[in-house]
Design an enzyme around this catalytic site. Structure first.
Site, short mmCIF file in Angstrom:
data_model
loop_
_atom_site.label_atom_id
_atom_site.label_comp_id
_atom_site.label_asym_id
_atom_site.label_seq_id
_atom_site.Cartn_x
_atom_site.Cartn_y
_atom_site.Cartn_z
N ASP A 131 -1.34 -0.25 6.03
CA ASP A 131 -1.44 0.07 7.42
C ASP A 131 -2.97 -0.19 8.89
O ASP A 131 -2.90 -0.02 9.19
CB ASP A 131 -0.62 1.71 7.57
CG ASP A 131 -1.98 2.65 6.85
OD1 ASP A 131 -2.75 1.52 6.24
OD2 ASP A 131 -1.70 3.21 6.90
N ASP A 145 0.90 -1.02 0.12
CA ASP A 145 0.11 0.05 -0.07
C ASP A 145 0.92 1.28 0.51
O ASP A 145 1.90 1.41 0.23
CB ASP A 145 -1.19 -0.05 1.50
CG ASP A 145 -2.04 1.94 1.72
OD1 ASP A 145 -2.22 1.37 0.62
OD2 ASP A 145 -1.29 1.52 2.07
N ASP A 152 -7.29 -1.16 5.00
CA ASP A 152 -6.40 -2.07 4.14
C ASP A 152 -6.84 -3.41 4.62
O ASP A 152 -6.61 -4.80 4.03
CB ASP A 152 -5.09 -1.64 4.40
CG ASP A 152 -4.33 -1.03 3.60
OD1 ASP A 152 -4.96 -0.82 2.66
OD2 ASP A 152 -3.18 -0.68 3.89
#
Ligand SMILES: [Cu+2]
Lengths: 721, 123
Positions: free
Chosen positions: A606, A407, A610
């Protein structure tokens, strides 16, 4: 009745320290019943100062070993008097003195069985009651067969067809018992060592803390501290529990939790964690979590859970070992029958040796220890480095990864944008533009706004007052400053307002290419400047990504940002494949897409938005300081924010799994080679037949091999690739 | 003589195979308490007694483990299907709560897989 007594007893002496982990484990249960259970569990004592049952067991095994060892010396002397000069003359063959000393040794060996070997018989008997066979079954049958045979040979030698067959085997009884007991003791030692990481973690929490009670500072045990209490921490002291700083400031060493060696600055409003070390200043903090609920307690519990979990490969081992022991007993009997009928003279003796040796060499201790030993060590190793591996399965899968999806925000980058450029495009000065932009953004909740306000503050610019403030979602903000109408936002906002911006498009694109987000400021309908913010790439992201590539992993970036910004960041850190413009809810879909390309995917994020993607991935790696959401959704949690943790986690997984396979191979090979040799397969060709003594030594050795191999993992050091 | 040894040996082999692998007793049914929990005490001593606990699906199960065995093999019980592992302190009662939803057989073992038990969940 018994049960009641037991639980009563335990709640009576449960005054000592309340164990954080048990408490936490129980807190997962819900409802009244669950809470009751929690209460019972919380009363468990687990004071490291007291001797644990394992410690007691170790000492008791060592006493048993010394006894069996002491008895095996005279046993060997009277068993083989002809081979020992000196003894040969004192105890000549056929003498009544030899016979009597053998009887005495036989009785002493009975004591060895009853004392040093009692756990084999207890385990054997308890197993029998449940129609189960275990390692104790094999050893108990083996050593007692040797003892009974010897007794019969000594008392009724005429029963045997030849004189050679009436040999005694008391040496097998005492030496085998001694070796196996020593092996068990060493196993306890090694296990104690392999969970050192947990002991270290538990040891981090101080036992007392200084609390303000009715205006006075008192030092009280931490189990008496409740949420809301205010604790004073002085330089060099450990922080007792989790909480929020009320006043004062200091730098805190959180390396024990995060693996991050740099101290973290703490100001009022910030969180502090139990078990971490206060370095420089004094401060007061309000307790937000009781003992057992703290981040540290969570970590300890998680690591314990993971260490005890099983990896898929263990299932095979389990299946094998459940049929293993009865099979070995059957093989031993078959061996006896064959040797008795077809073996050389004295066939009864050979038959007995074969059966006893088979039983002893097949003991599956090493097999049982192979994976748990490595897992405990590997997961402990992770915890030491601020990497929480939540299950053994995660380790096995992590070893097989070939793709890592990162990410962007908060993972590759800091996740906190900062001000990068202020470009005047109209009549106003740079500082004036920054002043207006920061002023209008004061009231905005947007993360980019914070970056601009902070940037202005850093330059010492005082902000103006805003009236008629209005946030236009997806576009920007508007308001009145110094009597002038100000709009600040993206291109869409300018389009909507009908403000010409085409002449700035090139500049805006250039900023985008640098990974920055440009925002346009217009006063009274006229463009005056562009303010750009960017999320800065973490210091070591590039290097970590480089290392992942060298480990043979494909690295993919996923982000909600536009293609240009995303590509710019990707270029900076050396990523080739990018998924841009991805909405949070679609991240999981992209992970799935990679999986359908046949890839084993790790998702690194994080945690909060997600979560679905972390769950979808083969291995979800949450990055951050262990927020609950992140931990819950992930298989591996990195306590430290850096991407190097991903590299380290994969390295640890690979090293651990390699260790597991080495151990399994060692244990399996040893049994698969050992059993046929014990059965005498090599005898017709080479005349090789194992003695039960060598079998016992080999069995102990195989456990030692597995233990020391697992211990090698403790010395594992992350490699720079 | 050798026919005797062979005969006894073969008889033993058949006996052992039946003893360890033959059909076993159906197990112990957990007691249903007023609060809706199915409770069963399990003694840990060389093995789990009882080693087969029968419960109903969809109702919470509370197993009370009592460890009376100092050997390190007995220090932990693992319910792999429930992702649960619990440390059993020596000589104390440790409660393990589970909520089996689907009928089936769920094994539990010590961490070395040496002590074996199963939770039989019925409709
Ligand atoms: Cu064992």
């Amino acid at each position: 009745m018994d049960t009641q007594k037991m639980s009563h007893a335990s709640s009576c002496h449960g005054q000592g320290s309340t164990h954080p982990m048990h408490h936490h484990a129980a807190s997962h249960d819900h409802g009244e019943e669950g809470r009751m259970a929690a209460a019972t569990m919380a009363k468990k004592k687990d004071d490291p100062a007291e001797t644990s049952p394992e410690e007691e067991e170790y000492h008791s095994l060592m006493r048993k070993w010394w006894f069996a060892f002491a008895i095996s010396i005279p046993t060997i002397l009277v068993s083989y008097p002809n081979f020992i000069p000196g003894i040969r003359d004192i105890l000549p063959a056929g003498s009544s003195l030899l016979w009597w000393s053998r009887v005495i040794v036989g009785l002493l060996n009975l004591v060895v069985l009853a004392y040093s070997g009692n756990q084999f018989f207890i385990g054997f008997w308890e197993g029998l009651k449940h129609r189960q066979a275990n390692m104790h079954t094999l050893i108990a049958i083996g050593v007692s067969a040797a003892w009974i045979y010897s007794g019969v040979a000594l008392l009724w030698p005429d029963l045997f067809p030849s004189k050679e067959m009436s040999e005694i085997y008391y040496d097998v009884t005492s030496v085998v018992t001694a070796l196996v007991v020593l092996g068990l003791a060493m196993e306890i030692r090694a296990r104690g060592r392999s969970s050192e990481a947990i002991k270290k973690l538990i040891g981090l929490q101080p036992k007392t803390a200084k609390v303000i009670r009715s205006g006075q500072e008192v030092e009280i045990p931490i189990e008496e501290i409740t949420v809301g209490d205010v604790i004073i921490v002085r330089p060099g002291e450990k922080i007792a529990l989790d909480g929020i700083v009320l006043e004062g400031s200091s730098s805190v060493d959180e390396s024990m939790l995060t693996g991050e060696s740099l101290p973290v600055q703490k100001e009022p409003g910030q969180e502090v964690f139990g078990g971490t070390l206060n370095k420089t200043g004094s401060f007061k903090f309000k307790v937000t979590k009781e003992q057992g609920e703290t981040a540290l307690a969570n970590i300890v519990e998680m690591v314990k859970q993971a260490q005890a979990s099983r990896i898929p490969v263990q299932k095979v081992v389990d299946q094998v070992s459940s049929i293993f022991t009865p099979t070995v007993i059957i093989l031993a009997i078959l061996g006896y029958i064959l040797w008795y009928n077809f073996g050389p003279e004295p066939s009864a003796m050979y038959a007995l040796i074969v059966a006893v040796t088979t039983l002893i060499i097949a003991c599956p201790c090493a097999l049982g220890m192979a994976t748990p030993m490595s897992l405990t060590t590997g997961i402990g190793k992770g915890a030491e480095n601020g990497i929480l591996i939540r299950s053994g399965e995660a380790l096995q899968v992590a070893k097989e990864l070939n793709t890592v999806v990162l990410d962007k925000t908060g993972t590759i980058t800091e996740g906190k944008p900062s001000l990068t450029d202020v470009v005047p495009t109209g009549g106003l000065s740079r500082n004036e533009i920054l002043r207006i932009a920061a002023s209008i953004e004061q009231g905005s909740e947007h993360p980019l706004a914070g970056a601009i306000v902070e940037g202005a503050k850093k330059e010492g610019i005082s902000l103006a007052e805003v009236t008629d403030f209005n946030a236009i979602p997806g576009h920007g903000v508007e308001g009145i400053i110094d009597g002038k109408r100000v709009v600040f936002g993206n291109i869409r906002l300018l389009q909507e307002e009908g403000i010409p911006y085409e002449h700035l498009q090139e500049l805006a694109l250039r900023l985008s290419d640098e990974g920055k987000t440009p925002m346009f400021l217009a006063v009274q309908g006229e463009m005056v400047g562009i303010v750009a913010v960017a999320d800065t790439v973490k210091e070591d992201s590039k290097e970590a990504i480089q290392q992942m590539k060298k480990m043979g992993l494909e690295v993919v970036m996923i982000t909600g940002d536009n293609e240009r910004t995303a590509q710019a960041i990707a270029k900076q850190v050396g990523i080739d494949r990018v998924f841009a413009n991805v909405l949070p809810q679609d991240k999981a879909h992209h992970v799935h897409q990679l999986q359908s390309e046949g890839k084993k995917v790790a998702m690194v994020g994080d945690g909060i938005n997600d979560a679905p993607a972390l769950t979808q991935a083969d291995v979800g790696i949450a990055i951050g300081t262990g927020t609950d959401v992140a931990i819950e959704a992930s298989d591996i949690t990195l306590m430290r924010g850096s991407l190097t943790g991903v590299v380290l986690a994969i390295q640890i997984s690979r090293a651990t799994m390699k260790n597991v396979y080495q151990n399994l191979f060692g244990a399996f090979i040893y049994n698969t080679i050992g059993i046929p040799i014990a059965l005498g397969l090599l005898y017709p060709l080479f005349g090789i037949l194992l003695s039960p003594l060598i079998a016992a030594a080999a069995m102990a050795f195989s456990s030692v091999t597995v233990i020391s191999n697992a211990n090698r993992l403790r010395k594992f050091k992350p490699k720079k690739i | 003589m050798s026919a005797w040894v062979t005969g006894i040996g073969l008889f033993l082999i058949v006996g052992i195979a039946w003893f360890f692998w033959g059909p076993k007793g159906s197990g112990t049914k957990a007691e249903m308490t007023a609060s809706g929990y199915q409770v069963q005490t399990v003694k840990v001593k060389g093995a789990y007694s009882p080693d087969t606990v029968i419960v109903q699906a969809g109702k919470p199960v509370r197993l009370e483990f009592i460890r009376e065995d100092r050997s390190p093999c007995s220090e932990m019980v693992i319910f792999n299907d429930f992702q649960k592992s619990v440390t059993l302190p020596y000589g104390e009662k440790t409660v393990v709560e589970l909520l089996p939803q689907k009928p089936g057989t769920y094994p539990f073992t010590c961490q070395m897989g040496m002590y074996k038990g199963k939770l039989v969940v019925k409709e």
